[in-house]
Scaffold this motif. Structure first.
Motif, PDB file in Angstrom:
ATOM      1  N   GLN A 131       0.713  -1.071  -0.080  1.00  0.00           N
ATOM      2  CA  GLN A 131       0.030   0.171   0.085  1.00  0.00           C
ATOM      3  C   GLN A 131       0.775   1.329   0.020  1.00  0.00           C
ATOM      4  O   GLN A 131       0.513   2.268  -0.680  1.00  0.00           O
ATOM      5  CB  GLN A 131      -0.966   0.055   1.247  1.00  0.00           C
ATOM      6  CG  GLN A 131      -1.659   1.234   1.287  1.00  0.00           C
ATOM      7  CD  GLN A 131      -2.948   1.181   0.241  1.00  0.00           C
ATOM      8  OE1 GLN A 131      -3.668   0.389   0.274  1.00  0.00           O
ATOM      9  NE2 GLN A 131      -3.067   2.504  -0.353  1.00  0.00           N
ATOM     10  N   ALA A 132       2.051   1.103   0.786  1.00  0.00           N
ATOM     11  CA  ALA A 132       2.844   2.382   0.884  1.00  0.00           C
ATOM     12  C   ALA A 132       3.647   2.537  -0.434  1.00  0.00           C
ATOM     13  O   ALA A 132       3.618   3.743  -0.857  1.00  0.00           O
ATOM     14  CB  ALA A 132       3.840   2.059   1.999  1.00  0.00           C
ATOM     15  N   ASP A 175       1.052   4.007  -2.875  1.00  0.00           N
ATOM     16  CA  ASP A 175       0.727   5.456  -2.474  1.00  0.00           C
ATOM     17  C   ASP A 175       1.853   6.497  -2.794  1.00  0.00           C
ATOM     18  O   ASP A 175       1.704   7.485  -3.356  1.00  0.00           O
ATOM     19  CB  ASP A 175       0.532   5.658  -0.793  1.00  0.00           C
ATOM     20  CG  ASP A 175      -0.706   5.106  -0.523  1.00  0.00           C
ATOM     21  OD1 ASP A 175      -0.850   4.891   0.669  1.00  0.00           O
ATOM     22  OD2 ASP A 175      -1.604   4.880  -1.255  1.00  0.00           O
ATOM     23  N   VAL A 226       1.893   7.040  -6.612  1.00  0.00           N
ATOM     24  CA  VAL A 226       0.794   7.809  -7.041  1.00  0.00           C
ATOM     25  C   VAL A 226       1.377   9.520  -6.604  1.00  0.00           C
ATOM     26  O   VAL A 226       0.955  10.270  -7.603  1.00  0.00           O
ATOM     27  CB  VAL A 226      -0.809   7.441  -6.704  1.00  0.00           C
ATOM     28  CG1 VAL A 226      -1.565   8.639  -6.728  1.00  0.00           C
ATOM     29  CG2 VAL A 226      -1.154   6.129  -7.102  1.00  0.00           C
ATOM     30  N   ALA A 227       1.845   9.677  -5.777  1.00  0.00           N
ATOM     31  CA  ALA A 227       2.394  10.845  -5.134  1.00  0.00           C
ATOM     32  C   ALA A 227       3.282  11.364  -5.931  1.00  0.00           C
ATOM     33  O   ALA A 227       3.316  12.486  -6.265  1.00  0.00           O
ATOM     34  CB  ALA A 227       2.638  10.625  -3.900  1.00  0.00           C
ATOM     35  N   TYR A 263      -9.298   0.755  -5.872  1.00  0.00           N
ATOM     36  CA  TYR A 263      -8.725   1.573  -7.043  1.00  0.00           C
ATOM     37  C   TYR A 263      -9.072   0.932  -8.088  1.00  0.00           C
ATOM     38  O   TYR A 263      -9.561   1.225  -9.042  1.00  0.00           O
ATOM     39  CB  TYR A 263      -7.326   1.622  -6.584  1.00  0.00           C
ATOM     40  CG  TYR A 263      -6.668   2.241  -7.908  1.00  0.00           C
ATOM     41  CD1 TYR A 263      -5.722   1.604  -8.741  1.00  0.00           C
ATOM     42  CD2 TYR A 263      -6.390   3.736  -7.999  1.00  0.00           C
ATOM     43  CE1 TYR A 263      -4.978   2.205  -9.930  1.00  0.00           C
ATOM     44  CE2 TYR A 263      -5.629   4.513  -9.111  1.00  0.00           C
ATOM     45  CZ  TYR A 263      -4.993   3.495 -10.046  1.00  0.00           C
ATOM     46  OH  TYR A 263      -4.160   4.226 -11.188  1.00  0.00           O
ATOM     47  N   GLN A 308     -12.064  10.796  -3.745  1.00  0.00           N
ATOM     48  CA  GLN A 308     -11.350   9.599  -3.467  1.00  0.00           C
ATOM     49  C   GLN A 308     -10.811   9.610  -4.970  1.00  0.00           C
ATOM     50  O   GLN A 308      -9.111   9.195  -5.458  1.00  0.00           O
ATOM     51  CB  GLN A 308     -12.128   8.302  -3.464  1.00  0.00           C
ATOM     52  CG  GLN A 308     -11.166   6.978  -3.252  1.00  0.00           C
ATOM     53  CD  GLN A 308      -9.924   6.915  -2.328  1.00  0.00           C
ATOM     54  OE1 GLN A 308     -10.398   7.110  -1.189  1.00  0.00           O
ATOM     55  NE2 GLN A 308      -8.719   7.249  -2.794  1.00  0.00           N
ATOM     56  N   ALA A 356      -7.704  11.624  -5.176  1.00  0.00           N
ATOM     57  CA  ALA A 356      -6.599  11.120  -4.371  1.00  0.00           C
ATOM     58  C   ALA A 356      -5.950  10.384  -5.028  1.00  0.00           C
ATOM     59  O   ALA A 356      -4.633  10.201  -5.023  1.00  0.00           O
ATOM     60  CB  ALA A 356      -7.099  10.808  -2.963  1.00  0.00           C
ATOM     61  N   TRP A 357      -6.604   9.539  -5.837  1.00  0.00           N
ATOM     62  CA  TRP A 357      -5.891   8.628  -6.534  1.00  0.00           C
ATOM     63  C   TRP A 357      -5.464   9.079  -7.868  1.00  0.00           C
ATOM     64  O   TRP A 357      -4.604   8.300  -8.773  1.00  0.00           O
ATOM     65  CB  TRP A 357      -6.870   7.554  -6.799  1.00  0.00           C
ATOM     66  CG  TRP A 357      -7.028   6.232  -6.145  1.00  0.00           C
ATOM     67  CD1 TRP A 357      -6.254   5.744  -4.790  1.00  0.00           C
ATOM     68  CD2 TRP A 357      -8.509   5.347  -5.435  1.00  0.00           C
ATOM     69  NE1 TRP A 357      -6.657   4.892  -3.958  1.00  0.00           N
ATOM     70  CE2 TRP A 357      -7.991   4.677  -4.339  1.00  0.00           C
ATOM     71  CE3 TRP A 357      -9.669   5.479  -6.043  1.00  0.00           C
ATOM     72  CZ2 TRP A 357      -8.924   4.051  -4.011  1.00  0.00           C
ATOM     73  CZ3 TRP A 357     -10.595   4.587  -5.508  1.00  0.00           C
ATOM     74  CH2 TRP A 357     -10.111   3.994  -4.308  1.00  0.00           C
TER      75      TRP A 357
END
Ligand code: 3HC
Length: 297
Positions: free
Chosen positions: A6-7, A10, A13-14, A29, A209, A212-213
């Motif tokens: 998950q990290a 994330d 995506v970031a 997602y 959401q 955010a994605w």
């Protein structure tokens, strides 16, 4: 383990990196992408119906050829998007079954009738114009296959928008009756085109959401505003006026519930086309089996 994956997701995506089919991704997602991409694909193939209504009645061979090319493009856009959706583990058959069963949506815009030839121009200028405003940011969507499909689709969409604009310009500069026909089409297609961008931000259940994605890159209202700003000067250049007033969100809700002018007709025609096309699918499968899957003949 799950937390580490998950990290990593994330962080990708970031960092504005692309998520690819074989990358780990949260189930939610994946599900949201299947939902949006399927509905996008369904919109493309249902969208063929209102325009195809005028192919046999186009006023010249040139206009007929342009319209045929555009409708064929929409079918191709649908196929790109179904293929992109299949990279998420679903199948075109499953998605079409959901569409035919009314369990997946397509864009509300295609539930309106094409009453005159000028509607073909209004659809090109306004509907494809709105689609471009919505789709250009999707070229930067975090999911690789969707973003790449959008790049190709946006190029073809620009031709769709230009031909619609030029068609309306010819009518607007024609006889008073032709000018009135162009204005009537714009009056009927303006508000439904604005509804293509979705409900107001405060009623958009997916936006937070989705943004955010980095699937959705701008809010519904922001893209709607952007489209309105682009359309004003173009309407002036066309010598046509845009309706003033407010979007009727009750109408939007009714159309989404299935109570638009053409909802039943569109789905019935889609189901019929699917049934009548079964023999083509069977023949293609039989041919592939006989000649080896995918080997060029
Ligand atoms: N028509 C039908 N359903 C709509 C809609 C519309 N105009 N606007 C919103 N909705 C639905 C959403 O799908 C969602 O329902 P769901 O949960 O059952 O899927 C609900 O209304 C709430 O909307 P949200 O804003 O929360 O949903 P999204 O974040 O998905 O935003 C969207 C809606 C902006 C349409 C977004 O899904 C999107 O950008 N989709 C891709 C673009 C697309 O589908 N375009 C089709 C236009 S036609 C076309 O491209 C053909 C061209 O060649 C003319």
């Amino acid at each position: 383990d799950e937390a580490a994956r998950q990290a990593a997701f994330d962080a990708a995506v970031a960092a504005d990196e692309r998520i690819e089919p074989r990358d780990w991704m949260p189930d939610a997602y994946r599900a949201s992408l299947v939902r949006q991409m399927a509905q996008h694909a369904h919109s493309e193939i249902i969208g063929m119906q209102p325009e195809a209504n005028w192919i046999t009645r186009a006023p010249s061979l040139r206009r007929k050829a342009i319209l045929m090319a555009k409708v064929q493009d929409e079918a191709g856009h649908g196929l790109y998007l179904y293929s992109a959706a299949e990279t998420l583990g679903t199948s075109r058959e499953e998605l079409l079954d959901k569409l035919h069963a009314g369990r997946q949506r397509y864009s509300s815009i295609f539930n309106y009738p094409t009453l005159t030839w000028a509607d073909v121009g209004a659809i090109g200028w306004l509907v494809d114009g709105a689609a471009i405003t919505n789709q250009v940011p999707l070229c930067r969507c975090s999911y690789g296959p969707y973003a790449r499909a959008m790049v190709r689709i946006c190029k073809e969409e620009s031709f769709h928008q230009r031909q619609g604009y030029e068609l309306l310009l010819a009518l607007s500069r024609g006889t008073p009756a032709q000018h009135a026909m162009a204005q009537d089409a714009v009056d009927r297609w303006w508000w439904p085109s604005l509804m293509m961008f979705g409900p107001p931000d405060e009623e958009s259940g997916h936006s937070a959401q989705s943004m955010a994605w980095k699937i959705k890159r701008h809010s519904n209202d922001e893209l709607r505003r952007r489209f309105i700003e682009i359309s004003g000067p173009q309407a002036d250049a066309l010598g046509l006026t845009l309706p003033t007033g407010e979007i009727d969100w009750d109408e939007f809700k009714e159309v989404l519930k299935g109570n638009g002018p053409c909802n039943e007709q569109r789905i019935a025609q889609r189901r019929r086309a699917h049934e009548e096309g079964a023999w083509v699918r069977d023949a293609a499968v039989a041919y592939a089996a006989k000649h080896g899957e995918g080997k060029p003949s």
